[in-house]
Structures are given as structure tokens and as C-alpha cells.
Write a protein that holds these residues in place. Structure first.
Motif, PDB file in Angstrom:
ATOM      1  N   ARG A 321     -31.136  48.129 -35.560  1.00 31.81           N
ATOM      2  CA  ARG A 321     -29.703  48.386 -35.726  1.00 31.81           C
ATOM      3  C   ARG A 321     -28.944  47.105 -36.028  1.00 31.81           C
ATOM      4  O   ARG A 321     -27.947  47.121 -36.756  1.00 31.81           O
ATOM      5  CB  ARG A 321     -29.155  49.066 -34.468  1.00 31.81           C
ATOM      6  N   ASN A 346     -33.190  56.404 -35.431  1.00 28.25           N
ATOM      7  CA  ASN A 346     -32.296  57.385 -36.042  1.00 28.25           C
ATOM      8  C   ASN A 346     -32.468  57.388 -37.560  1.00 28.25           C
ATOM      9  O   ASN A 346     -32.720  56.341 -38.182  1.00 28.25           O
ATOM     10  CB  ASN A 346     -30.862  57.056 -35.677  1.00 28.25           C
ATOM     11  N   GLU A 348     -30.481  57.418 -40.057  1.00 32.09           N
ATOM     12  CA  GLU A 348     -29.607  56.535 -40.820  1.00 32.09           C
ATOM     13  C   GLU A 348     -30.193  55.127 -40.931  1.00 32.09           C
ATOM     14  O   GLU A 348     -30.125  54.486 -41.977  1.00 32.09           O
ATOM     15  CB  GLU A 348     -28.229  56.471 -40.151  1.00 32.09           C
ATOM     16  N   GLY A 385     -36.321  62.538 -39.014  1.00 32.78           N
ATOM     17  CA  GLY A 385     -36.127  62.872 -37.613  1.00 32.78           C
ATOM     18  C   GLY A 385     -37.400  63.059 -36.813  1.00 32.78           C
ATOM     19  O   GLY A 385     -37.357  63.082 -35.585  1.00 32.78           O
ATOM     20  N   GLU A 478     -30.333  63.619 -30.781  1.00 34.68           N
ATOM     21  CA  GLU A 478     -29.815  64.246 -32.000  1.00 34.68           C
ATOM     22  C   GLU A 478     -28.363  63.855 -32.243  1.00 34.68           C
ATOM     23  O   GLU A 478     -27.970  63.533 -33.375  1.00 34.68           O
ATOM     24  CB  GLU A 478     -29.945  65.770 -31.885  1.00 34.68           C
ATOM     25  N   GLU A 480     -26.810  61.193 -31.016  1.00 33.78           N
ATOM     26  CA  GLU A 480     -26.744  59.750 -31.261  1.00 33.78           C
ATOM     27  C   GLU A 480     -27.107  59.423 -32.702  1.00 33.78           C
ATOM     28  O   GLU A 480     -26.533  58.502 -33.310  1.00 33.78           O
ATOM     29  CB  GLU A 480     -27.672  59.021 -30.288  1.00 33.78           C
ATOM     30  N   SER A 481     -28.026  60.183 -33.266  1.00 36.41           N
ATOM     31  CA  SER A 481     -28.416  59.970 -34.665  1.00 36.41           C
ATOM     32  C   SER A 481     -27.240  60.209 -35.599  1.00 36.41           C
ATOM     33  O   SER A 481     -27.038  59.476 -36.576  1.00 36.41           O
ATOM     34  CB  SER A 481     -29.583  60.883 -35.043  1.00 36.41           C
ATOM     35  N   GLU A 485     -24.540  57.337 -38.033  1.00 34.39           N
ATOM     36  CA  GLU A 485     -24.230  57.427 -39.456  1.00 34.39           C
ATOM     37  C   GLU A 485     -22.798  57.012 -39.759  1.00 34.39           C
ATOM     38  O   GLU A 485     -22.456  56.754 -40.911  1.00 34.39           O
ATOM     39  CB  GLU A 485     -24.475  58.866 -39.939  1.00 34.39           C
TER      40      GLU A 485
END
Length: 588
Positions: A321, A346, A348, A385, A478, A480-481, A485
């Protein structure tokens, strides 16, 4: 000493390990290793054809590391390469590391280290760490890895519950042991400390080593104190096989092969460091690469990756990240093998790296208790995912906690009818926890997933992280993913917040990217984004901007966030919290 002399000097059970013919253990391990390397991009063949080597006696440092160190192909290959923040570097070839670890083993033996003794190893990313790991394995000692971030209270626990007989630490950490009583050998690496043995004396010892006898494959090797996100740390016990041999699965997941230069960002003392900075790369005859820094700098890291020709790279989600906030195109020659572990990545993050580097980050799932169990392996399609399929040597089952039957969604378990080598023997000195973990013919991971018709498994969350809102099951991962974005979100953790109508609603604790203010405008933007991308029952309805509490191994402590005392009513509103109802434009 010549390479041939080095080969002759290292013995296993009194017989040359590589000088004449390879030991039976070496041959069996090599055959299993070579099969996975040969089929590293053919999942179906690898999964169907792989079998764990059957080993009654095995000492990884003697039967494998010293064997490959004596191979002429590795005479000049670097086993370990460490670069410091100031640009200085140190490199050790396989033969050098073999000889130096022999010296350390001889010296530790002279200082009373015996087979079965427990040894706390608390060093940074420095050559002495790897030398001591190899030396302890050669001696049959049990290693208790410890992070240099641990304080005196943690160390008391490790000395007492770990029944430690010896400690090997940095000089800078000696003061932490000043008030820790016990009859244990004190050894420091670095400047001399009164009352402590100096590790540097080891290099006066003979470069050859003769073990006291063969090592049973079932003998203990590692004792890990888990990071303790919810309770007192457990003591995970591994054998001479369960991590050294078990991490053939980790080698396969990463796609490592002889000659790779592998960079894994992980702190010593935690299981992932052993996974990808010791066993997996050295199983593959690759180079372990480390870049030491005081503060993470994405540009500096990528500059070293370019300069040193990193071919494979593993990092936890936190590092990924931070990387995507930098200019990823600054890395001119990206590694062709990139993976993530620790917590699921994630989508993204994966997409941004794919766009910049032209490679896909492949998730892997495992625990301190195991090697990699589930992964997206090289050459296989990656489903958004999903963390992939069961790796060779592992039979994974999703079990409904209520019925105990296999299901499309349930707890991720390992079928003990096909027990993998890469699985702990249990929790030391804790029969109750061990029995619970191995109940009903399965090893229970405590994680929940769902599986599709192709066998791809998607992570849902820890059994104690998944929660209900308006009677719907919510997976924090889910949500948090989706949050990640949004351009303003660097990190996020979702937990249930009590609500008088819905029982609970999803609340997000958010760390912002640079340039975004923790104000009402940013909160409204994020909440509106969630409304557009999540089903109504999944919507994030509260936001608080805050640093995320983490264990020292980097995992988010959601249990701490859940316990911050939000009772759900207006009278209990936390300062700095924003709610959907604060914004008239967000209706419904």
C-alpha cells in the motif's frame, strides 16, 4: 579452505554429506524439490504428482544447506546479500556461510548448547542471524525467534514459558535482560557487554563440524510465540521437517528457482521471515537479499532493487500500500515474481502494480502454524479477490462450523487424513489448545473462506472478525477492498459498531493518503463512494480517521478497534467520527 575440503569437512551422522555420495535424506529432499521446480508453472501436474519426502532422519542444515554449499555450481553463488541504508553491503557465498555456521556451531557447543536446548534468537537482519540459525540446526537446538522490538515483559515470558537455556541478542538489547532472572547463557553480537559472551569469539573455531549423531525428523526445531492479537501468545512448535521441508510449498508458490535473487520484506523474529528469508529461497538455491532501512522509502527501495537485480519480491500488504503511493515506474526492471502475504491483498493494489510493472501480485495464505497452504501459483490465472487454490501437498476443506460438514463457505481446514509436512505438531505445553486445533480430523485455521467450482478460495475473514449487520454476514476484508479503491484511503479496517436498529453497522477506521484532510468533506466523499460500490446491507455507515493499531508483526488489531467503546447512540459519539446521517445528501 577449498570447496572440496569444505565438502569433506561437514558430516552427517559420521558420513560425508556430499563429498562421496549424497545421504538418503538429501536425495529424497532433492527429488521432491526438483519436481516442484520443474513443474512450477504447471499446477495440475505439480498438485497431482507431488509427494512429501519420507524422512526418518533429517537435518536441513547438514543434509541440505551444506550439501548444496559443496556443489561446484554454488561455489560463487551468494547465499546471503545484505545492503545497508548508506549503500554499504556484505555478501556471503554458500560455502562461506556453511563454514561460518560450522564455526558458530562449534563455539555454541563449547558454551554449553546441546541437542534439545531452547535458544532465544533476537537479532536484526545481519549475517550472524543466519549463521546462528544454521548452527543451531546443526546442533539440534530449538530456536525461539524473537523480534528486537520486544520489551522486557515479553522477554520474561519467552525465557520462562519458553524454558530458554541460551539467548543470542544484539549488544544494544542486553539491558532488556538486566532484571530477567534464570540460568541461561548470555551471548551478545556487537560491542562487548560485561557478563555476556561475545559472539565474535566464534570465528576462532574450526571451520569443520561433526554432529553428535543423526537428527530425528520428529525432533523439535522451532518454537514460535504467536503475535497475540486476542490473547496470550501461543507457543507453536515445529519439527526438523515441518518448516524446512514444509516450505517447499512456499518455494513453489513464489516460483523460486536456482539463481534467483529474492527480496522479502519481513522483520526477524516472525514466521514470515523464516518462510521467505531462510527456508524457501535456500531450498531453491537462490540468494536471500535484504535491504536495511530505518524508515521506509519506496524510491530508495526500488533503486536498490534495480541495482541489485532482484528477480522475486515478497511484501506484506502494508508495504504494498505504501509502494503504490510512489511512482512504481521508477523501477526500470521489475521482478518477474511478485507475491504478497500476511493478510489478503486488495484488488485495487494488485491492479495498480499490474499496470506499472506488468506483473500480477500473487496472494498466498498460511500461518505461523503452517507453511503456505493456499496460493495463486506461477503461470495460473488469478481471479480477482481470490487467494488461489490449495498448493501441492495440502488438502484443504471448507467446513461449516455448525454441521461439521464440508461447505461452499466455511472455516478453512486441512484434512488430516492427508497430513501435510508443513504443519506444526501442536502448541507446546498446551494440550487443550492443541486438541481444539486438531479436532474432528481437521486442522482448524480459524479463518473463513469460500470456494468456487474451480477450487479457487476467497478469503472472508477470521472467524472472530466476521460479523452480522441487519442479519447479514459481513466480511471486513470485502469492505476494506472497496475502501482502498478510493483515492484518499491508504489503509482501512472495518469493524462492527453497535446500532439500536440494525444490531451493528460497518464502521471504517481510515488512514488517509497524502494531501487529504481528515474532515467532513473527505468523510462524505468516502461514504458516498461506498454507497455506489456496495450493496445496501454492506455499506460503511461510519468513519473515523485514525492510525490503525497493529501487532509488531504488522497485522491489524481489529479486536482493539472493536473494543473502543462505541455504544451506538448519539450520546456515545466519538470525537472525530462521521456518520451517514451527518450528510443530508446521503439518503436511504
Amino acid at each position: 579452505m577449498s570447496n572440496d575440503a569444505a565438502a569433506r569437512s561437514t558430516t552427517t551422522g559420521g558420513e560425508p554429506s556430499r563429498a562421496g555420495k549424497a545421504s538418503a535424506a538429501t536425495t529424497a529432499f532433492r527429488e521432491a524439490r526438483d519436481f516442484l521446480v520443474a513443474h512450477r508453472e504447471d499446477y495440475e501436474k505439480a498438485y497431482a504428482g507431488f509427494a512429501w519426502p519420507e524422512l526418518s532422519e533429517f537435518n536441513w542444515a547438514l543434509d541440505w544447506f551444506d550439501a548444496i554449499a559443496a556443489d561446484p555450481a554454488n561455489a560463487r553463488r551468494y547465499a546471503l546479500w545484505i545492503v545497508e541504508e548508506d549503500g554499504s553491503q556484505t555478501r556471503w557465498t554458500y560455502p562461506e556461510m556453511s563454514r561460518r555456521s560450522n564455526q558458530v556451531a562449534n563455539w555454541l557447543r563449547a558454551n554449553g548448547v546441546r541437542r534439545g536446548d531452547r535458544l532465544i534468537l533476537m537479532l536484526g537482519n545481519q549475517g550472524e542471524l543466519w549463521e546462528t540459525i544454521l548452527a543451531a540446526i546443526k546442533l539440534g537446538a530449538v530456536i525461539i525467534p524473537a523480534s528486537t522490538l520486544l520489551g522486557p515483559a515479553d522477554l520474561v515470558d519467552r525465557v520462562e514459558r519458553g524454558n530458554a537455556r541460551h539467548v543470542v541478542i544484539r549488544s544494544a538489547d542486553a539491558a532488556k535482560f538486566a532484571d530477567i532472572e534464570g540460568d541461561y547463557t548470555r551471548i551478545v553480537v556487537g560491542e562487548p557487554v560485561p557478563g555476556w559472551q561475545s559472539f565474535s569469539d566464534a570465528y576462532t573455531q574450526d571451520e569443520s563440524f561433526t554432529p553428535e549423531g543423526p537428527t530425528s525428523a520428529a525432533d523439535p526445531l522451532l518454537l514460535y510465540f504467536t503475535s497475540g492479537t486476542t490473547a496470550q501468545p501461543k507457543l507453536v512448535q515445529h519439527t526438523q521437517v515441518s518448516y524446512p521441508v514444509g516450505h517447499l510449498s512456499t518455494m513453489y508458490w513464489i516460483g523460486l528457482e536456482p539463481g534467483d535473487v529474492h527480496l522479502n520484506i519481513s522483520s526477524p523474529g516472525w514466521a514470515k521471515h523464516a518462510w521467505s528469508n531462510v527456508f524457501a529461497p535456500w531450498n531453491a538455491e537462490a540468494t536471500v537479499f535484504l535491504y536495511n532501512y530505518t524508515r521506509f522509502d519506496a524510491e530508495a527501495l526500488m533503486a536498490q532493487m534495480d541495482r541489485c537485480g532482484i528477480t522475486s519480491f515478497c511484501a506484506p500488504p502494508t508495504v504494498w500500500r505504501m509502494l503504490i503511493q510512489a511512482d512504481l515506474t521508477a523501477l526500470r526492471v521489475p521482478p518477474r515474481k511478485v507475491v504478497g502475504a500476511g493478510e489478503p491483498l486488495n484488488p485495487e493494489v494488485i491492479e495498480q502494480v499490474r499496470t506499472a510493472w506488468g506483473v500480477t501480485i500473487r496472494d498466498g495464505f498460511g500461518q505461523t502454524e503452517t507453511s503456505v497452504q493456499i496460493a495463486n501459483t506461477p503461470g495460473q490465472p488469478v481471479k480477482p479477490g481470490s487467494m488461489g487454490r490449495a498448493v501441492p501437498g495440502f488438502t484443504v476443506a471448507l467446513v461449516d462450523p455448525a454441521s461439521g460438514e464440508r461447505a461452499g463457505e466455511g472455516e478453512i481446514c486441512l484434512d488430516l487424513a492427508h497430513r501435510p509436512a508443513g504443519l506444526m505438531v501442536g502448541y507446546a505445553d498446551d494440550e487443550e489448545r492443541t486438541a481444539a486445533a486438531f479436532a474432528d480430523g481437521y486442522y482448524h485455521t480459524g479463518d473463513v473462506g469460500s470456494i468456487d467450482e474451480q477450487g479457487y478460495i476467497t478469503y472472508v475473514g477470521r472467524t472472530d472478525d466476521v460479523f452480522k449487520a441487519s442479519d447479514y454476514r459481513i466480511s471486513p476484508f470485502e469492505l476494506e477492498s472497496v475502501l482502498l479503491e478510493h483515492e484518499a484511503v491508504a489503509e482501512a479496517a472495518v469493524v462492527p459498531a453497535p446500532d439500536p436498529i440494525r444490531l451493528a453497522v460497518p464502521k471504517a477506521y481510515v488512514v488517509l493518503t497524502a494531501g487529504h484532510a481528515p474532515d467532513a468533506g473527505t468523510a462524505e466523499s468516502i461514504l458516498a463512494f461506498c454507497r455506489r460500490h456496495l450493496a445496501p446491507y454492506k455499506r460503511v455507515r461510519r468513519i473515523e480517521f485514525a492510525e490503525l493499531p497493529k501487532t509488531i508483526s504488522g497485522k491489524i488489531r481489529r479486536v482493539e478497534l472493536r473494543g473502543r467503546g462505541d455504544a451506538g447512540g448519539d450520546e456515545s459519539r466519538i470525537a472525530g467520527e462521521f456518520r451517514e446521517e451527518d450528510f443530508p445528501g446521503l439518503k436511504g
